[in-house]
Design a protein around this motif. Structure first.
Motif, PDB file in Angstrom:
ATOM      1  N   THR A  28       1.106  -1.072  -0.125  1.00 47.44           N
ATOM      2  CA  THR A  28       0.115   0.495  -0.280  1.00 47.44           C
ATOM      3  C   THR A  28       1.119   0.951   0.202  1.00 47.44           C
ATOM      4  O   THR A  28       0.451   2.222   0.320  1.00 47.44           O
ATOM      5  CB  THR A  28      -0.901  -0.111   1.488  1.00 47.44           C
ATOM      6  OG1 THR A  28      -0.437   0.062   2.424  1.00 47.44           O
ATOM      7  CG2 THR A  28      -1.565  -1.169   1.309  1.00 47.44           C
ATOM      8  N   ALA A  29       2.118   1.393   0.051  1.00 53.12           N
ATOM      9  CA  ALA A  29       2.529   2.398   0.520  1.00 53.12           C
ATOM     10  C   ALA A  29       3.899   2.917  -0.486  1.00 53.12           C
ATOM     11  O   ALA A  29       4.076   3.660  -0.847  1.00 53.12           O
ATOM     12  CB  ALA A  29       3.653   2.123   2.064  1.00 53.12           C
ATOM     13  N   THR A  30       3.817   2.210  -2.143  1.00 60.86           N
ATOM     14  CA  THR A  30       5.554   2.428  -2.776  1.00 60.86           C
ATOM     15  C   THR A  30       5.056   3.083  -3.111  1.00 60.86           C
ATOM     16  O   THR A  30       5.510   3.192  -4.542  1.00 60.86           O
ATOM     17  CB  THR A  30       6.619   0.677  -2.916  1.00 60.86           C
ATOM     18  OG1 THR A  30       5.242   0.100  -3.243  1.00 60.86           O
ATOM     19  CG2 THR A  30       6.681   0.432  -1.056  1.00 60.86           C
ATOM     20  N   TRP A  31       3.930   3.307  -4.047  1.00 60.38           N
ATOM     21  CA  TRP A  31       2.669   4.058  -5.243  1.00 60.38           C
ATOM     22  C   TRP A  31       2.549   5.267  -5.070  1.00 60.38           C
ATOM     23  O   TRP A  31       2.584   5.063  -4.082  1.00 60.38           O
ATOM     24  CB  TRP A  31       2.368   3.068  -5.695  1.00 60.38           C
ATOM     25  CG  TRP A  31       1.058   2.134  -4.956  1.00 60.38           C
ATOM     26  CD1 TRP A  31       1.654   1.211  -4.249  1.00 60.38           C
ATOM     27  CD2 TRP A  31      -0.180   3.118  -4.959  1.00 60.38           C
ATOM     28  NE1 TRP A  31      -0.128   0.897  -3.677  1.00 60.38           N
ATOM     29  CE2 TRP A  31      -0.723   2.233  -4.145  1.00 60.38           C
ATOM     30  CE3 TRP A  31      -0.362   4.002  -4.683  1.00 60.38           C
ATOM     31  CZ2 TRP A  31      -2.206   2.352  -3.653  1.00 60.38           C
ATOM     32  CZ3 TRP A  31      -1.668   4.564  -4.815  1.00 60.38           C
ATOM     33  CH2 TRP A  31      -2.770   3.532  -3.951  1.00 60.38           C
ATOM     34  N   SER A  32       2.974   5.800  -6.039  1.00 63.24           N
ATOM     35  CA  SER A  32       2.561   7.234  -6.409  1.00 63.24           C
ATOM     36  C   SER A  32       0.932   7.072  -6.749  1.00 63.24           C
ATOM     37  O   SER A  32       0.793   6.668  -7.951  1.00 63.24           O
ATOM     38  CB  SER A  32       3.615   8.507  -6.288  1.00 63.24           C
ATOM     39  OG  SER A  32       3.791   7.667  -7.528  1.00 63.24           O
ATOM     40  N   LEU A  33       0.629   8.750  -7.029  1.00 67.01           N
ATOM     41  CA  LEU A  33      -0.944   8.695  -7.735  1.00 67.01           C
ATOM     42  C   LEU A  33      -0.302   9.074  -9.460  1.00 67.01           C
ATOM     43  O   LEU A  33      -0.727   8.735 -10.302  1.00 67.01           O
ATOM     44  CB  LEU A  33      -1.545  10.016  -7.885  1.00 67.01           C
ATOM     45  CG  LEU A  33      -2.012   9.752  -6.447  1.00 67.01           C
ATOM     46  CD1 LEU A  33      -3.224  11.379  -6.222  1.00 67.01           C
ATOM     47  CD2 LEU A  33      -3.801   8.752  -6.004  1.00 67.01           C
ATOM     48  N   ARG A  34       0.832   9.402  -9.377  1.00 65.48           N
ATOM     49  CA  ARG A  34       1.737   9.653 -10.591  1.00 65.48           C
ATOM     50  C   ARG A  34       1.936   8.831 -10.975  1.00 65.48           C
ATOM     51  O   ARG A  34       1.843   8.192 -12.363  1.00 65.48           O
ATOM     52  CB  ARG A  34       2.895  10.349 -10.011  1.00 65.48           C
ATOM     53  CG  ARG A  34       3.794  10.836 -11.730  1.00 65.48           C
ATOM     54  CD  ARG A  34       4.795  12.122 -11.792  1.00 65.48           C
ATOM     55  NE  ARG A  34       4.345  13.294 -10.740  1.00 65.48           N
ATOM     56  CZ  ARG A  34       4.227  14.401 -11.625  1.00 65.48           C
ATOM     57  NH1 ARG A  34       4.282  14.339 -12.772  1.00 65.48           N
ATOM     58  NH2 ARG A  34       3.500  15.808 -11.400  1.00 65.48           N
ATOM     59  N   GLU A  35       2.587   7.272 -10.671  1.00 63.06           N
ATOM     60  CA  GLU A  35       3.052   6.160 -10.652  1.00 63.06           C
ATOM     61  C   GLU A  35       1.203   5.402 -11.786  1.00 63.06           C
ATOM     62  O   GLU A  35       1.725   4.641 -12.483  1.00 63.06           O
ATOM     63  CB  GLU A  35       3.231   5.291  -9.868  1.00 63.06           C
ATOM     64  CG  GLU A  35       3.979   3.839 -10.644  1.00 63.06           C
ATOM     65  CD  GLU A  35       4.494   3.378  -9.671  1.00 63.06           C
ATOM     66  OE1 GLU A  35       4.248   2.277  -9.515  1.00 63.06           O
ATOM     67  OE2 GLU A  35       4.776   3.537  -8.622  1.00 63.06           O
ATOM     68  N   HIS A  44      -1.068  12.705 -15.053  1.00 66.15           N
ATOM     69  CA  HIS A  44      -0.776  12.814 -13.786  1.00 66.15           C
ATOM     70  C   HIS A  44      -1.685  13.236 -13.041  1.00 66.15           C
ATOM     71  O   HIS A  44      -1.572  13.396 -11.834  1.00 66.15           O
ATOM     72  CB  HIS A  44       0.853  13.602 -14.156  1.00 66.15           C
ATOM     73  CG  HIS A  44       0.817  14.392 -14.074  1.00 66.15           C
ATOM     74  ND1 HIS A  44       0.801  15.577 -15.199  1.00 66.15           N
ATOM     75  CD2 HIS A  44       0.694  16.088 -13.449  1.00 66.15           C
ATOM     76  CE1 HIS A  44       0.856  16.758 -15.415  1.00 66.15           C
ATOM     77  NE2 HIS A  44       0.675  17.250 -13.393  1.00 66.15           N
ATOM     78  N   ASP A  53      -6.652  13.021  -3.873  1.00 64.87           N
ATOM     79  CA  ASP A  53      -5.155  12.456  -3.037  1.00 64.87           C
ATOM     80  C   ASP A  53      -5.193  10.488  -2.828  1.00 64.87           C
ATOM     81  O   ASP A  53      -6.585   9.665  -3.936  1.00 64.87           O
ATOM     82  CB  ASP A  53      -4.647  12.972  -1.818  1.00 64.87           C
ATOM     83  CG  ASP A  53      -5.545  13.104  -0.710  1.00 64.87           C
ATOM     84  OD1 ASP A  53      -6.815  11.904  -1.362  1.00 64.87           O
ATOM     85  OD2 ASP A  53      -6.119  14.216  -0.206  1.00 64.87           O
ATOM     86  N   LYS A  54      -3.876  10.349  -2.085  1.00 62.20           N
ATOM     87  CA  LYS A  54      -3.780   8.965  -1.893  1.00 62.20           C
ATOM     88  C   LYS A  54      -4.950   7.541  -1.473  1.00 62.20           C
ATOM     89  O   LYS A  54      -5.771   7.342  -1.340  1.00 62.20           O
ATOM     90  CB  LYS A  54      -2.577   8.772  -2.034  1.00 62.20           C
ATOM     91  CG  LYS A  54      -1.770   6.872  -1.741  1.00 62.20           C
ATOM     92  CD  LYS A  54      -0.891   6.895  -1.886  1.00 62.20           C
ATOM     93  CE  LYS A  54      -0.405   4.993  -2.042  1.00 62.20           C
ATOM     94  NZ  LYS A  54       0.946   5.311  -0.929  1.00 62.20           N
ATOM     95  N   THR A  55      -5.096   9.530  -0.486  1.00 59.75           N
ATOM     96  CA  THR A  55      -6.384   8.898   0.720  1.00 59.75           C
ATOM     97  C   THR A  55      -7.393   8.460   0.011  1.00 59.75           C
ATOM     98  O   THR A  55      -8.165   7.728   0.159  1.00 59.75           O
ATOM     99  CB  THR A  55      -6.206  10.102   1.815  1.00 59.75           C
ATOM    100  OG1 THR A  55      -4.964   9.820   2.531  1.00 59.75           O
ATOM    101  CG2 THR A  55      -7.020   8.471   2.677  1.00 59.75           C
TER     102      THR A  55
END
Length: 185
Positions: A28-35, A44, A53-55
């Motif tokens: 759950t922690a290692t990716w971003s919205l950009r990815e 993007h 946001d990610k949340t």
């Protein structure tokens, strides 16, 4: 064109699917919205446009996960043994959702969609426990929490690889005798 549809047909769906895939691959922690945008082949800004946001995205994943989970539990019927096995089966077949659903620190647990779906799943599990398990001291709530603890604990132990290797390759087959200890009176 509605705000949820672009050249992908349903951009919201594509982004959720990309998130579930990323969670399944790396947690759950290692990716971003950009990815995720890159994975989905969209701008993007698209994930932020739909989820903020990610949340917000993880809130949508949790709501969808709890809906699928409640459907799986409901399809199992009213006997706790079958509901418990459906719980373990869901955890192993939909691990990415499962990894988010029971981590309320990752999403907005006050979201109405999350609350409704989680409540439905909870109610199905409680009904199955009340119909099948002995309450002991007459405390149905304690019986339901015990039942939930057993199935969730088993699922977590299975997913982490902490259970003995000689249980085989099927989480459901391995869980059956464990759950039968609860359901056999």
């Amino acid at each position: 064109m509605s705000p949820d549809t672009y050249h992908h047909g349903n951009l919201r769906r594509v982004i959720i699917d990309a998130a579930v895939s990323a969670i399944g691959e790396s947690g759950t922690a290692t990716w971003s919205l950009r990815e995720l945008a890159r994975r989905a082949g969209v701008s993007h800004a698209a994930p932020a446009h739909h989820f903020g946001d990610k949340t917000g995205l993880l809130t949508a994943v949790a709501a969808e996960g709890f809906t699928l989970f409640a459907d799986a539990l409901a399809a199992a019927g009213e006997d706790f043994l079958e509901v418990g096995l459906a719980y373990v089966r869901f955890a192993t077949e939909h691990r990415a959702y499962f990894d988010v659903m029971f981590r309320p620190d990752l999403y907005r647990d006050d979201d109405p969609d999350v609350r409704a779906a989680a409540s439905r799943a909870h109610d199905i599990l409680v009904r199955g426990a009340a119909r099948t398990l002995p309450a002991g001291s007459g405390d149905e709530r304690a019986a339901a929490i015990a039942a939930w603890s057993i199935v969730h604990g088993f699922a977590g132990l299975w997913l982490s690889g902490a259970l003995p290797d000689d249980l085989g390759d099927s989480a459901e087959a391995a869980a059956r005798p464990v759950l039968k200890v609860l359901t056999d009176r």
